[in-house]
Design a protein around this motif. Structure first.
Motif, PDB file in Angstrom:
ATOM      1  N   GLY A 212       0.953  -1.101   0.041  1.00  0.00           N
ATOM      2  CA  GLY A 212      -0.012  -0.095  -0.008  1.00  0.00           C
ATOM      3  C   GLY A 212       0.970   1.208  -0.009  1.00  0.00           C
ATOM      4  N   GLU A 213       0.380   2.320   0.603  1.00  0.00           N
ATOM      5  CA  GLU A 213       0.767   3.696   0.692  1.00  0.00           C
ATOM      6  C   GLU A 213       2.211   3.465   1.668  1.00  0.00           C
ATOM      7  OE1 GLU A 213       0.437   8.256   1.439  1.00  0.00           O
ATOM      8  OE2 GLU A 213      -1.191   6.804   1.093  1.00  0.00           O
ATOM      9  N   LEU A 214       3.576   3.587   1.450  1.00  0.00           N
ATOM     10  CA  LEU A 214       4.439   3.523   2.126  1.00  0.00           C
ATOM     11  C   LEU A 214       4.529   4.392   3.322  1.00  0.00           C
ATOM     12  CD1 LEU A 214       7.605   2.766  -0.085  1.00  0.00           C
ATOM     13  CD2 LEU A 214       6.280   1.319   1.323  1.00  0.00           C
ATOM     14  N   ALA A 215       4.649   3.945   4.645  1.00  0.00           N
ATOM     15  CA  ALA A 215       4.771   4.793   5.545  1.00  0.00           C
ATOM     16  C   ALA A 215       5.772   4.237   6.680  1.00  0.00           C
ATOM     17  CB  ALA A 215       3.243   4.735   6.393  1.00  0.00           C
ATOM     18  N   GLU A 216       6.513   5.024   7.264  1.00  0.00           N
ATOM     19  CA  GLU A 216       7.825   4.497   8.217  1.00  0.00           C
ATOM     20  C   GLU A 216       7.091   3.543   9.427  1.00  0.00           C
ATOM     21  OE1 GLU A 216      11.442   5.925  10.954  1.00  0.00           O
ATOM     22  OE2 GLU A 216      10.468   7.356   9.493  1.00  0.00           O
ATOM     23  N   LEU A 247      12.476   2.711  -6.405  1.00  0.00           N
ATOM     24  CA  LEU A 247      11.714   3.420  -7.225  1.00  0.00           C
ATOM     25  C   LEU A 247      11.880   2.765  -8.711  1.00  0.00           C
ATOM     26  CD1 LEU A 247       9.509   5.735  -7.819  1.00  0.00           C
ATOM     27  CD2 LEU A 247      11.426   7.064  -8.330  1.00  0.00           C
ATOM     28  N   ALA A 248      10.809   2.508  -9.257  1.00  0.00           N
ATOM     29  CA  ALA A 248      10.496   1.829 -10.780  1.00  0.00           C
ATOM     30  C   ALA A 248      11.315   2.545 -11.885  1.00  0.00           C
ATOM     31  CB  ALA A 248       9.246   1.433 -11.047  1.00  0.00           C
ATOM     32  N   GLY A 302       6.085   7.230  -6.398  1.00  0.00           N
ATOM     33  CA  GLY A 302       6.088   6.275  -7.558  1.00  0.00           C
ATOM     34  C   GLY A 302       6.073   5.002  -6.888  1.00  0.00           C
ATOM     35  N   LEU A 303       6.122   3.949  -7.495  1.00  0.00           N
ATOM     36  CA  LEU A 303       6.087   2.622  -7.301  1.00  0.00           C
ATOM     37  C   LEU A 303       7.517   2.166  -6.782  1.00  0.00           C
ATOM     38  CD1 LEU A 303       4.251  -0.009  -6.928  1.00  0.00           C
ATOM     39  CD2 LEU A 303       5.004  -0.469  -9.416  1.00  0.00           C
TER      40      LEU A 303
END
Length: 315
Positions: A212-216, A247-248, A302-303
């Motif tokens: 999902g959305e990256l979070a620390e 990052l892709a 980004g992904l």
């Protein structure tokens, strides 16, 4: 005694000697002829019937077929049936090393493929069944193929399992006329399998984990790596990007992360492993797969992704 009497005695002695030799020659000729009754011979293809290199996780049945030649060298028919017995020992294949308890004894079956008769000595001796009779005329020779199959549902370890049995021919008057000892064996090779369970998407090459959305911080995804093994095993873990989500569009951007298996930290920079010196028996070992995402601030949108490779091998 006159000269004539001496000559007669010598002649009589000579006749007695010749008669004795003739009788011995007749006895030798009689011994070389076949017996007037049934004279059965048993010739197994192999003295050891072993299923080699069995992989309990390969999905195949544990079976093999072996031949025995039966021949009648007598002058009368041989009427009876084949019998298999365990020589008074409990039925089942037992490990050649280690304890031989309930869960390490493997049942098996023996079947005459020609007549489909079950010859399994479950109670220590195979039972007389319809269709089990075998008749061999004088000079006849037949080859029968027997299927040996092991029940591996309770297989909990690798190694060699075996039992010595007696193949015999029991005549109609209930006598054993010929017999041969054979070793039945299953050789189980060391083997281990592994899988992923929980919140992942199955792909051709393995699985895809969506963070999902990256979070620390921790990810809290319900993920487990499970292992089944016949003995000790080692799970090796490696990361294509050495513990970085890259990052892709631009590999110069990345987010660090950490991974652990069952609360055991894995150094993804150099690769790590989890090791067990014991097998799983009839069950499995399960390791929670946990991810800890590092700093995400000031990263380009980004992904981000990484490829983790897990391999298991017996030790």
């Amino acid at each position: 005694m006159s000269v004539l009497q001496k000559r007669a005695a010598a002649a009589l002695a000579g006749i007695a000697l010749i008669a004795s030799l003739a009788a011995a020659g007749a006895a030798a000729a009689q011994a070389s002829r076949p017996s007037s009754g049934c004279l059965l011979r048993i010739e197994p293809q192999l003295a050891r019937w072993e299923i080699r290199g069995y992989d309990p996780y390969g999905g195949d049945a544990a079976f093999a077929s072996f031949d025995i030649a039966w021949s009648n060298e007598g002058e009368a028919p041989c009427d009876g049936e084949v019998e298999v017995n365990t020589r008074g020992l409990p039925f089942g294949l037992r490990p050649d090393t280690g304890p031989s308890g309930r869960w390490s004894t493997l049942p098996y079956s023996l079947t005459d493929e020609y007549s489909a008769v079950d010859l399994t000595p479950v109670v220590g001796r195979s039972q007389s069944r319809p269709g089990a009779a075998m008749t061999l005329q004088p000079g006849a020779r037949v080859v029968r193929r027997y299927r040996f199959e092991v029940d591996v549902d309770q297989l909990s370890r690798d190694g060699l399992f075996e039992q010595t049995v007696q193949f015999a021919f029991r005549s109609k008057d209930n006598r054993i006329t010929v017999d041969k000892l054979l070793v039945l064996a299953l050789n189980v090779q060391p083997s281990a399998v592994m899988g992923l369970r929980g919140a992942f998407i199955r792909t051709d090459g393995g699985g895809r984990i969506e963070l999902g959305e990256l979070a620390e911080g921790g990810t809290n995804l319900p993920l487990q790596v499970w292992v089944k093994s016949t003995g000790g095993y080692r799970v090796a873990v490696s990361s294509r990007n050495k513990g970085r989500l890259v990052l892709a569009e631009d590999s110069s951007w990345w987010v660090p992360y950490r991974l652990s298996l069952g609360n055991r930290p894995i150094n993804l920079g150099v690769g790590g492993q989890v090791e067990s010196r014991t097998g799983t028996g009839l069950g499995e070992d399960a390791y929670d797969l946990q991810l800890q995402v590092g700093e995400t601030a000031r990263r380009r949108a980004g992904l981000y992704s990484d490829l983790i490779e897990l391999t298991v091998a017996p030790i």
